[in-house]
Motif scaffolding. Sequence first.
Motif, mmCIF file in Angstrom:
data_model
loop_
_atom_site.group_PDB
_atom_site.id
_atom_site.type_symbol
_atom_site.label_atom_id
_atom_site.label_comp_id
_atom_site.label_asym_id
_atom_site.label_seq_id
_atom_site.Cartn_x
_atom_site.Cartn_y
_atom_site.Cartn_z
ATOM 1 N N SER A 230 3.430 2.631 -9.931
ATOM 2 C CA SER A 230 2.396 1.944 -9.163
ATOM 3 C C SER A 230 1.483 1.208 -10.128
ATOM 4 O O SER A 230 1.504 1.451 -11.338
ATOM 5 N N GLU B 228 0.946 3.505 2.224
ATOM 6 C CA GLU B 228 1.454 3.667 3.588
ATOM 7 C C GLU B 228 2.605 2.710 3.874
ATOM 8 O O GLU B 228 3.614 3.094 4.471
ATOM 9 N N GLN B 229 2.483 1.451 3.439
ATOM 10 C CA GLN B 229 3.549 0.478 3.653
ATOM 11 C C GLN B 229 4.813 0.878 2.888
ATOM 12 O O GLN B 229 5.921 0.772 3.422
ATOM 13 N N THR C 55 0.855 -1.178 0.000
ATOM 14 C CA THR C 55 0.000 0.000 0.000
ATOM 15 C C THR C 55 0.896 1.234 0.000
ATOM 16 O O THR C 55 2.105 1.140 0.249
ATOM 17 N N ARG D 108 3.460 9.728 4.221
ATOM 18 C CA ARG D 108 2.449 9.282 3.269
ATOM 19 C C ARG D 108 2.215 10.316 2.174
ATOM 20 O O ARG D 108 2.077 9.978 0.997
ATOM 21 N N LEU E 84 -7.782 -0.426 -6.200
ATOM 22 C CA LEU E 84 -6.691 -0.173 -5.254
ATOM 23 C C LEU E 84 -5.406 0.213 -5.963
ATOM 24 O O LEU E 84 -5.074 -0.327 -7.016
ATOM 25 N N ARG E 85 -4.676 1.138 -5.401
ATOM 26 C CA ARG E 85 -3.364 1.529 -5.913
ATOM 27 C C ARG E 85 -2.311 0.823 -5.069
ATOM 28 O O ARG E 85 -2.328 0.894 -3.849
ATOM 29 N N ARG E 86 -1.408 0.102 -5.724
ATOM 30 C CA ARG E 86 -0.363 -0.631 -5.024
ATOM 31 C C ARG E 86 1.002 -0.339 -5.650
ATOM 32 O O ARG E 86 1.113 -0.037 -6.834
ATOM 33 N N THR F 84 -2.673 -0.519 -10.484
ATOM 34 C CA THR F 84 -4.003 -0.585 -9.891
ATOM 35 C C THR F 84 -4.473 -2.027 -9.958
ATOM 36 O O THR F 84 -4.314 -2.704 -10.978
#
Length: 79
Positions: free
Chosen positions: A48, A24-25, A22, A34, A54-56, A50
């Motif tokens: 990144s 944050e991670q 994520t 962040r 979700l965006r990863r 999707t």
Amino acid sequence: MTADPSGEAAEIPTEPIRLVLTIEQAARRLGIGRTLMYSLVMDGEIESVTIGRLRRIPVECLTEYVNRLREQNAQLPAA
């Protein structure tokens, strides 16, 4: 715990190894906030993906980003 080749006890990781993180991670891994992480992603500095909505961040993209920073710093003239 298991024994490593040196005979010492090695800890078994309790968290699974993730391919994507994520925002944050990823920020925690880099030791940044962040908001800065979002900025780096939105500016295209860090790639990144999707997954659904979700965006990863793929883990290797963090490594690539840090390697680019190291290359840029190596090219700067000494002060």
